[in-house]
Design a protein around this motif. Structure first.
Motif, PDB file in Angstrom:
ATOM      1  N   THR A   1       5.896  -1.825  -9.046  1.00 15.73           N
ATOM      2  CA  THR A   1       4.954  -0.714  -8.852  1.00 15.73           C
ATOM      3  C   THR A   1       5.249   0.018  -7.543  1.00 15.73           C
ATOM      4  O   THR A   1       5.250   1.257  -7.486  1.00 15.73           O
TER       5      THR A   1
ATOM      6  N   TYR B   1       6.204  -5.588 -17.366  1.00 15.83           N
ATOM      7  CA  TYR B   1       5.551  -4.285 -17.161  1.00 15.83           C
ATOM      8  C   TYR B   1       5.137  -3.683 -18.505  1.00 15.83           C
ATOM      9  O   TYR B   1       4.143  -2.958 -18.592  1.00 15.83           O
ATOM     10  N   GLY B   2       5.934  -3.993 -19.535  1.00 14.35           N
ATOM     11  CA  GLY B   2       5.759  -3.361 -20.852  1.00 14.35           C
ATOM     12  C   GLY B   2       6.889  -2.368 -21.046  1.00 14.35           C
ATOM     13  O   GLY B   2       7.012  -1.425 -20.247  1.00 14.35           O
TER      14      GLY B   2
ATOM     15  N   SER C   1       7.720   0.100 -23.197  1.00 19.61           N
ATOM     16  CA  SER C   1       7.362   1.513 -23.377  1.00 19.61           C
ATOM     17  C   SER C   1       6.757   2.089 -22.103  1.00 19.61           C
ATOM     18  O   SER C   1       7.118   3.195 -21.663  1.00 19.61           O
ATOM     19  N   GLU C   2       5.845   1.328 -21.496  1.00 21.05           N
ATOM     20  CA  GLU C   2       5.185   1.788 -20.264  1.00 21.05           C
ATOM     21  C   GLU C   2       6.191   1.937 -19.125  1.00 21.05           C
ATOM     22  O   GLU C   2       6.101   2.881 -18.322  1.00 21.05           O
ATOM     23  N   PHE C   3       7.165   1.020 -19.079  1.00 23.85           N
ATOM     24  CA  PHE C   3       8.181   1.080 -18.028  1.00 23.85           C
ATOM     25  C   PHE C   3       9.018   2.354 -18.151  1.00 23.85           C
ATOM     26  O   PHE C   3       9.252   3.062 -17.164  1.00 23.85           O
TER      27      PHE C   3
ATOM     28  N   ASP D   1       8.207   5.124 -19.666  1.00 30.04           N
ATOM     29  CA  ASP D   1       7.351   6.286 -19.366  1.00 30.04           C
ATOM     30  C   ASP D   1       7.198   6.484 -17.858  1.00 30.04           C
ATOM     31  O   ASP D   1       7.203   7.623 -17.371  1.00 30.04           O
ATOM     32  N   LYS D   2       7.066   5.386 -17.126  1.00 25.50           N
ATOM     33  CA  LYS D   2       6.920   5.487 -15.671  1.00 25.50           C
ATOM     34  C   LYS D   2       8.214   5.981 -15.038  1.00 25.50           C
ATOM     35  O   LYS D   2       8.184   6.770 -14.083  1.00 25.50           O
TER      36      LYS D   2
ATOM     37  N   GLU E   1       8.231   9.619 -15.479  1.00 20.00           N
ATOM     38  CA  GLU E   1       7.223  10.252 -14.615  1.00 20.00           C
ATOM     39  C   GLU E   1       7.709  10.416 -13.174  1.00 20.00           C
ATOM     40  O   GLU E   1       7.535  11.478 -12.570  1.00 20.00           O
TER      41      GLU E   1
ATOM     42  N   PHE F   1      12.975   3.313 -26.842  1.00 18.76           N
ATOM     43  CA  PHE F   1      12.183   4.151 -25.936  1.00 18.76           C
ATOM     44  C   PHE F   1      13.055   5.052 -25.054  1.00 18.76           C
ATOM     45  O   PHE F   1      12.566   6.045 -24.518  1.00 18.76           O
TER      46      PHE F   1
ATOM     47  N   LYS G   1      13.588   9.042 -25.518  1.00 21.89           N
ATOM     48  CA  LYS G   1      12.628  10.067 -25.108  1.00 21.89           C
ATOM     49  C   LYS G   1      13.276  11.076 -24.165  1.00 21.89           C
ATOM     50  O   LYS G   1      14.208  10.745 -23.435  1.00 21.89           O
TER      51      LYS G   1
END
Length: 261
Positions: free
Chosen positions: A79, A108-109, A111-113, A115-116, A119, A141, A144
């Motif tokens: 993080t 972390y996950g 998909s979430e990783f 996406d971060k 970002e 993933f 994307k």
């Protein structure tokens, strides 16, 4: 186009080799880490490999293992590494590649990783403990828009697998120069030239050489084959010995880049 691809395309136009450095995120502090990234950008480093500290870095030698342990002791986690990149992106577009182990992503996950990463502006991923045959989960993933590139690693024993490993590879191919862990002081594989020539022949993307490199002189015999060099353990030693002095860091990077070209 991804920042890594943009930078390497520009270097190819200029007929120049790339300097890629590895540094452990969170050292000497979160703020200090950000300052070192910015200093390297000023010094001409082309791509930064930012190591996400992990408790069991199996692909790394003692120097990076110790750095990872120190960073964890300081409270660095994924993080906070994302936070570093987010803050760097306010002032710099230098390509940044995360070097990390798959457990970190799973925790972390996946998909979430991804996406971060999109970002905050992470451009690439190096995951040394994720074999090609097991990359399907994260590749779902990484399709994307603006997702980071998964950098493929090849080694001197990858000969039969090179076409498979490089079939859909993007960014650059990371050529491990020797068997074993990082930081082995220019003890390259005995058939290093032949191996690199085989990778270069097969690859449609730039070929980078890493593991055991200290100076541009170490890769001089391979200069006409490779497209750049990756410096990790030695760079960490240099920074630590200089007490993370930014001028010393900039000097090392600029001299290396000049001698490489």
């Amino acid at each position: 186009m991804n920042r890594i691809e943009e930078r390497l395309k520009e270097l190819a136009k200029q007929n120049k080799k790339a300097l890629i450095t590895y540094m452990t995120a969170g050292l000497p502090s979160l703020e200090g880490c950000k300052d070192i990234i910015m200093a390297q950008d000023e010094a001409g480093t082309d791509i930064i490999e930012l190591g996400v500290p992990f408790s069991d870095p199996v692909a790394d030698g003692p120097v990076i293992q110790e750095a990872s342990y120190e960073a964890i002791q300081l409270g660095t986690n994924v993080t906070k590494v994302f936070q570093i990149v987010s803050e760097v992106r306010k002032d710099s577009q230098i390509p940044i590649v995360f070097m990390l182990y798959y457990n970190t992503i799973l925790y972390y996950g996946v998909s979430e990783f991804v996406d971060k990463c999109i970002e905050v502006g992470v451009d690439g991923l190096i995951i040394p403990d994720l074999p090609y045959e097991e990359q399907g989960e994260i590749n779902e993933f990484l399709g994307k828009e603006e997702a980071p590139i998964l950098i493929q690693l090849v080694s001197p024993v990858s000969k039969q697998r090179i076409p498979t490993l490089l079939r859909d590879a993007r960014g650059f191919v990371y050529c491990v120069s020797s068997m074993g862990v990082t930081g082995q002081s220019a003890t390259f594989h005995k058939d290093i030239i032949t191996y690199l020539e085989e990778v270069k022949k097969e690859s449609k993307i730039p070929v980078m050489m890493g593991f055991g490199i200290r100076s541009a002189k170490d890769v001089a015999p391979m200069k006409n084959i490779i497209d750049g060099a990756i410096v990790g353990s030695h760079f960490i030693k240099i920074m630590k010995e200089a007490n993370y002095d930014l001028n010393s860091i900039k000097e090392y990077c600029s001299i290396f880049k000049e001698e490489l070209n």
